[in-house]
Structures are given as C-alpha cells and as structure tokens.
Write an enzyme that holds these catalytic residues in place. Structure first.
Site, PDB file in Angstrom:
ATOM      1  N   HIS A 125     -40.673  35.498  19.594  1.00 20.99           N
ATOM      2  CA  HIS A 125     -39.808  34.575  18.827  1.00 20.99           C
ATOM      3  C   HIS A 125     -40.245  33.117  18.936  1.00 20.99           C
ATOM      4  CE1 HIS A 125     -37.026  37.684  17.772  1.00 20.99           C
ATOM      5  NE2 HIS A 125     -36.653  37.922  19.022  1.00 20.99           N
ATOM      6  N   ASP A 162     -40.683  45.923  18.367  1.00 21.98           N
ATOM      7  CA  ASP A 162     -39.404  45.396  18.875  1.00 21.98           C
ATOM      8  C   ASP A 162     -38.382  45.433  17.735  1.00 21.98           C
ATOM      9  OD1 ASP A 162     -38.436  43.342  21.317  1.00 21.98           O
ATOM     10  OD2 ASP A 162     -37.446  42.954  19.390  1.00 21.98           O
ATOM     11  N   HIS A 164     -36.259  43.311  16.936  1.00 20.09           N
ATOM     12  CA  HIS A 164     -36.106  41.999  16.296  1.00 20.09           C
ATOM     13  C   HIS A 164     -37.418  41.590  15.637  1.00 20.09           C
ATOM     14  CE1 HIS A 164     -33.155  42.083  19.666  1.00 20.09           C
ATOM     15  NE2 HIS A 164     -32.363  41.639  18.703  1.00 20.09           N
ATOM     16  N   ASP A 246     -36.043  47.645  22.336  1.00 23.99           N
ATOM     17  CA  ASP A 246     -34.629  47.440  22.026  1.00 23.99           C
ATOM     18  C   ASP A 246     -34.193  48.107  20.719  1.00 23.99           C
ATOM     19  OD1 ASP A 246     -36.265  45.627  20.762  1.00 23.99           O
ATOM     20  OD2 ASP A 246     -35.217  43.841  21.484  1.00 23.99           O
TER      21      ASP A 246
HETATM   22 ZN   LIG Z   1     -36.036  42.253  20.631  1.00 27.11          ZN
END
Ligand SMILES: [Zn+2]
Length: 311
Positions: A125, A162, A164, A246
């Site tokens: 991120h 992931d 995200h 996740d």
């Molecule tokens: Zn994540």
C-alpha cells in the site's frame, strides 16, 4: 539448491499498539509453524538493512525522510488512521526492504532456487510519496528494482493475491512499461483502487477485482483466465509475489472465502509459471493475513510449494 527464508527478529519489535491487526503475533505464530521438522531444509538467512538510497528507487525523498523523521523515541505515532509506528519501526522497515533485496540477490546468484521473506511491516500500500495501510515502503517494487539495477534484468512481474489492492505497487509501476503488476483483490474494499480500467501506461497493470463472498472457484478462475496469461504475455525474467493471506475465509478484515488449500494451489501454480517463464526465479514476501492461525497454516502451504519446486 533450496528455498531461502529471510527473517529478522526486529520485525517482532515493530509495535503497532494493542488491538492492531497487523501485530507481531502474525510473525511469531508463522515462525513457530516454520520451525517444524518439515521446514528443516529451508536456508534461513537474516534479513539485512537496506541501503536507504535504494528506497528512492520507489519513493520520493520527502516520503523517505518523512517516515524516519516521524519515528518516536518512545510510544507510538500514527502516520494515518491505520499506519502506526514505534521506535523500532524504522529498522523493521529497512530490514523488510533489505530482506527482499537479499532474497533477489540469492536467487539471481543461484545460491537458492527461490525465497520467502517473512517480514513486517508489509509494503504494497505504500505509494511513491506516502505511507498507507500499515505499509511504510513498497517492498515488492523495491525488490523488482533491485533485480533491474543490481542484476541487469529488464522485466519483472509482481503477482499480488492479498485481498486488498496493492495501490502502492501499482503507483510505483504505473509509468514503467517493463514492470508488471497483476492483482486479485476484493472489491469494494480498502483502499478503493484496483478497477479493471486501471491498466498503467502500457497495459502493464492487470487488476482483477472479486466481489464480496467470492471463494475458491472465482479466485482460481480469475488466476487461470487472467493473471497467469497476463504474466505469460509479459515474459518476466523474475516473478515477485506479494503474498497476502487475508482473502482467507477466517480473516477478520475482508469477506472473501478462500480456504487454506487455495493458497497452496496458487503457490504451486506460480512456481510452475516461474519455471516455465524465468528459470524458476521466484521471490515472495509477506503482505497481509490477520487471523494468525489461518495465516500460519496458509504460509506453511505457500512455503511448502516453494520448497517442493526444488525437489
Ligand atoms: Zn491485505
């Protein structure tokens, strides 16, 4: 020939405060699973500190300076609502980025077949000019530039499973047609980026959002139909994996429904892809995964897949 495991205990000292999901327990439990006899063959290496100048491959000087200036002598500083640092976070971040560079070196120098970096803070991120979403520096992109700048590779692909979207890796790679970023992620979900229309300067970004509730079938299908062909068409000389766990059904931060074995499956498929496209050159680094039991089980399957590549 074998699989390297890059780790340093300072990753346990990066303290994000009580009740923060990105906790040292993630590493502690995973390390405990990886200490079992099944993993005796791992080539265990200490993650070194990165030369700070290399952070500028992926980040602005203002961002790098800002992170180190923000590090407190005691207590916590919240860089944003999610991203908390303490006095040891700087060294942890330098060793997370240094670990992936060392892993790239080990693979490129043929000391090992492939490598997994068990590190925190995570990286995907962190954008060119800001920390975000538990991440300080964009480890996967820095690893890719290590391969280019220190080993002369031209093209590197990052596969990010992931849950995200890795807005940071996308941001760093956006204008670089020789870097590829392919991601599966839940949508709508933090950080809100990652639509199919975000394709980079030369089609070098491939986003595959999955709806809430999607599970094994949807994940495997989009990997087989979109991500793997995209990577194949790109013809990378090294594959880096942003390995976040996740999307697991037991994870508290998202609502995809992957099972342990989906992570084993995708890991084996990525190993096969690396063998087909780039002599098995594969470096993986931990991103998310916040149910520590599901995380440690899934990482075990991931690392097993990397190790079996060397049998
Ligand atoms: Zn994540």
């Amino acid at each position: 020939m074998t699989t390297a495991l890059l780790y340093h205990p300072v990753s346990l000292l990066h303290d994000t405060g009580i009740h923060h999901p990105e906790s040292p327990l993630r590493i502690k439990e995973t390390l405990s699973v990886l200490s079992e006899a099944d993993f005796d063959a791992l080539d265990r290496r200490e993650a070194p500190v990165i030369d700070k100048a290399k952070l500028l491959w992926a980040h602005t000087k203002d961002h790098v300076d800002g992170v180190f200036q923000a590090i407190p002598d005691t207590g916590y500083v919240a860089i944003d609502g999610d991203t908390v640092i303490c006095k040891d976070s700087g060294e942890a971040a330098l060793r997370a980025a240094g670990g992936i560079c060392a892993a790239v070196d080990a693979v490129m120098n043929n000391e090992v077949d492939n490598a997994f970096c068990l590190s925190r803070p995570p990286g995907h991120h962190a954008e060119r000019d800001r920390a975000m979403g538990f991440c300080l520096f964009c480890n996967p992109a820095i690893g890719a530039y290590q391969a280019r700048n220190e080993h002369g590779l031209q093209k590197v692909a990052v596969i990010d499973f992931d849950v995200h979207h890795g807005n940071g890796t996308q941001d760093v790679f956006w204008s670089d047609p020789d870097m590829f970023y392919g991601s599966t992620h839940g949508s709508p979900l933090f950080p809100g980026t990652g639509s199919e229309g975000e394709v980079g300067v030369a089609g070098n970004i491939l986003n595959c959002p999955l709806p809430s509730g999607a599970g094994s079938y949807e994940f495997r299908k989009v990997m087989e139909d979109k991500i793997f062909p995209g990577v194949q068409d790109f013809r990378p000389e090294l594959i880096i994996v942003s390995a976040g766990f996740d999307a697991h059904r037991e994870d508290p931060l998202a609502s995809l429904n992957l099972e342990d074995e989906d992570f084993g499956w995708v890991s084996r498929r990525i190993v096969e892809l690396s063998q087909k496209l780039c002599q098995g050159r594969l470096v993986s680094i931990l991103e998310g995964g916040y149910n520590t039991h599901a995380l440690s089980r899934s990482v075990a399957l991931h690392v097993r897949a990397l190790m079996n590549a060397t049998d």
